[in-house]
Design a protein around this motif. Sequence first.
Motif, PDB file in Angstrom:
ATOM      1  N   ALA A 131     -29.972  68.142  85.080  1.00 52.62           N
ATOM      2  CA  ALA A 131     -29.019  69.218  84.761  1.00 52.62           C
ATOM      3  C   ALA A 131     -28.126  68.823  83.588  1.00 52.62           C
ATOM      4  CB  ALA A 131     -28.174  69.559  85.983  1.00 52.62           C
ATOM      5  N   TRP A 132     -27.718  67.557  83.544  1.00 56.19           N
ATOM      6  CA  TRP A 132     -26.889  67.068  82.432  1.00 56.19           C
ATOM      7  C   TRP A 132     -27.658  67.134  81.113  1.00 56.19           C
ATOM      8  CZ3 TRP A 132     -27.150  62.500  79.387  1.00 56.19           C
ATOM      9  CH2 TRP A 132     -26.028  62.270  78.576  1.00 56.19           C
ATOM     10  N   VAL A 133     -28.900  66.675  81.132  1.00 54.18           N
ATOM     11  CA  VAL A 133     -29.731  66.745  79.914  1.00 54.18           C
ATOM     12  C   VAL A 133     -29.882  68.198  79.474  1.00 54.18           C
ATOM     13  CG1 VAL A 133     -32.066  66.396  78.995  1.00 54.18           C
ATOM     14  CG2 VAL A 133     -30.940  64.561  80.282  1.00 54.18           C
ATOM     15  N   ASP A 134     -30.164  69.085  80.410  1.00 51.17           N
ATOM     16  CA  ASP A 134     -30.288  70.502  80.078  1.00 51.17           C
ATOM     17  C   ASP A 134     -28.990  71.031  79.457  1.00 51.17           C
ATOM     18  OD1 ASP A 134     -32.864  70.449  81.108  1.00 51.17           O
ATOM     19  OD2 ASP A 134     -32.298  71.397  83.013  1.00 51.17           O
ATOM     20  N   ASP A 135     -27.857  70.621  80.012  1.00 50.39           N
ATOM     21  CA  ASP A 135     -26.556  71.074  79.497  1.00 50.39           C
ATOM     22  C   ASP A 135     -26.303  70.587  78.072  1.00 50.39           C
ATOM     23  OD1 ASP A 135     -25.920  72.463  81.798  1.00 50.39           O
ATOM     24  OD2 ASP A 135     -24.526  70.936  82.564  1.00 50.39           O
ATOM     25  N   ILE A 136     -26.545  69.292  77.831  1.00 52.11           N
ATOM     26  CA  ILE A 136     -26.245  68.788  76.483  1.00 52.11           C
ATOM     27  C   ILE A 136     -27.185  69.393  75.444  1.00 52.11           C
ATOM     28  CG2 ILE A 136     -25.110  66.693  77.313  1.00 52.11           C
ATOM     29  CD1 ILE A 136     -27.635  65.109  76.443  1.00 52.11           C
ATOM     30  N   LEU A 137     -28.434  69.623  75.823  1.00 49.24           N
ATOM     31  CA  LEU A 137     -29.362  70.257  74.883  1.00 49.24           C
ATOM     32  C   LEU A 137     -28.965  71.714  74.628  1.00 49.24           C
ATOM     33  CD1 LEU A 137     -32.809  68.835  76.040  1.00 49.24           C
ATOM     34  CD2 LEU A 137     -31.459  68.181  74.016  1.00 49.24           C
ATOM     35  N   ARG A 138     -28.554  72.405  75.661  1.00 48.05           N
ATOM     36  CA  ARG A 138     -28.116  73.799  75.497  1.00 48.05           C
ATOM     37  C   ARG A 138     -26.894  73.852  74.577  1.00 48.05           C
ATOM     38  NH1 ARG A 138     -24.180  75.998  77.810  1.00 48.05           N
ATOM     39  NH2 ARG A 138     -24.117  74.538  79.558  1.00 48.05           N
ATOM     40  N   LEU A 139     -25.943  72.960  74.812  1.00 45.31           N
ATOM     41  CA  LEU A 139     -24.737  72.946  73.981  1.00 45.31           C
ATOM     42  C   LEU A 139     -25.035  72.574  72.529  1.00 45.31           C
ATOM     43  CD1 LEU A 139     -22.236  71.367  76.497  1.00 45.31           C
ATOM     44  CD2 LEU A 139     -22.175  73.697  75.573  1.00 45.31           C
ATOM     45  N   ARG A 140     -26.046  71.753  72.343  1.00 45.07           N
ATOM     46  CA  ARG A 140     -26.449  71.363  70.981  1.00 45.07           C
ATOM     47  C   ARG A 140     -27.306  72.457  70.341  1.00 45.07           C
ATOM     48  NH1 ARG A 140     -26.443  70.766  66.480  1.00 45.07           N
ATOM     49  NH2 ARG A 140     -26.957  68.931  65.242  1.00 45.07           N
ATOM     50  N   GLY A 141     -27.702  73.438  71.147  1.00 50.16           N
ATOM     51  CA  GLY A 141     -28.524  74.522  70.628  1.00 50.16           C
ATOM     52  C   GLY A 141     -29.982  74.159  70.505  1.00 50.16           C
ATOM     53  N   ALA A 142     -30.422  73.218  71.373  1.00 49.02           N
ATOM     54  CA  ALA A 142     -31.794  72.744  71.261  1.00 49.02           C
ATOM     55  C   ALA A 142     -32.549  72.824  72.578  1.00 49.02           C
ATOM     56  CB  ALA A 142     -31.768  71.291  70.770  1.00 49.02           C
ATOM     57  N   SER A 143     -32.130  73.712  73.461  1.00 44.10           N
ATOM     58  CA  SER A 143     -32.819  73.804  74.750  1.00 44.10           C
ATOM     59  C   SER A 143     -34.099  74.617  74.614  1.00 44.10           C
ATOM     60  CB  SER A 143     -31.894  74.418  75.795  1.00 44.10           C
ATOM     61  OG  SER A 143     -31.529  75.721  75.404  1.00 44.10           O
ATOM     62  N   LYS A 144     -34.853  74.630  75.705  1.00 48.15           N
ATOM     63  CA  LYS A 144     -36.143  75.328  75.741  1.00 48.15           C
ATOM     64  C   LYS A 144     -36.007  76.774  75.324  1.00 48.15           C
ATOM     65  CE  LYS A 144     -37.469  72.612  79.724  1.00 48.15           C
ATOM     66  NZ  LYS A 144     -37.850  72.628  81.075  1.00 48.15           N
TER      67      LYS A 144
END
Length: 144
Positions: A131-144
Motif C-alpha cells: 500500500a505504501w509503494v502504491d501511495d508513493i507511486l500515485r503521488l509521484r504520478g507514476a502508478s498503474k
Amino acid sequence: MRILLAYDSLSGNTKMVADRVKEALAKQHEVTAFRVSPGQVYPLQETYDLYVLGAWTVDYGRTPADMKDFIAELGTKPEHVAIFGTGETQWGMDYYCGAVDRLAKYFNSQYPTLKIEQMPHTAEDEATIQAWVDDILRLRGASK
C-alpha cells in the motif's frame, strides 16, 4: 520512471523491507537498489525520478552514520524522496523509527513514511508495504 532505492540495515530487518519495496517498484519501473556502506561508489551521476531511502534507527531515534554519509554524497537534496525504515517500540514511541522521521523532515518529504516494527513477518506487514509503494507511486504520478 527511474528510481533509486538506497538503504542501511544492521540486523537485516531493513534489508527485508527494502527487498519487498524493490520487488513492488520493479513491477513497473527501473530500480537501482543498493545498501549504503563505507567506501562504496554510488551511481549518483545518473538522475532519478524518485529517491526511496530506508534506514534502521540508532541511538535513541537517530539516523545511522552510513546513511548520513550517503546523504552527504547526494549533494543537493532531491525533490522527490520517500522514506521507510524499521524500529522497535520497546525503546519507546519517542524513538520508534526516529531515523524515518528525521530523514523525512530533512528532505521535507511530501510522501508518506513507512515504519515497520522489527522485520516484516505478517500478511499485514506485506499489505502495508504494498500500500505504501502504491501511495508513493500515485503521488509521484507514476502508478498503474
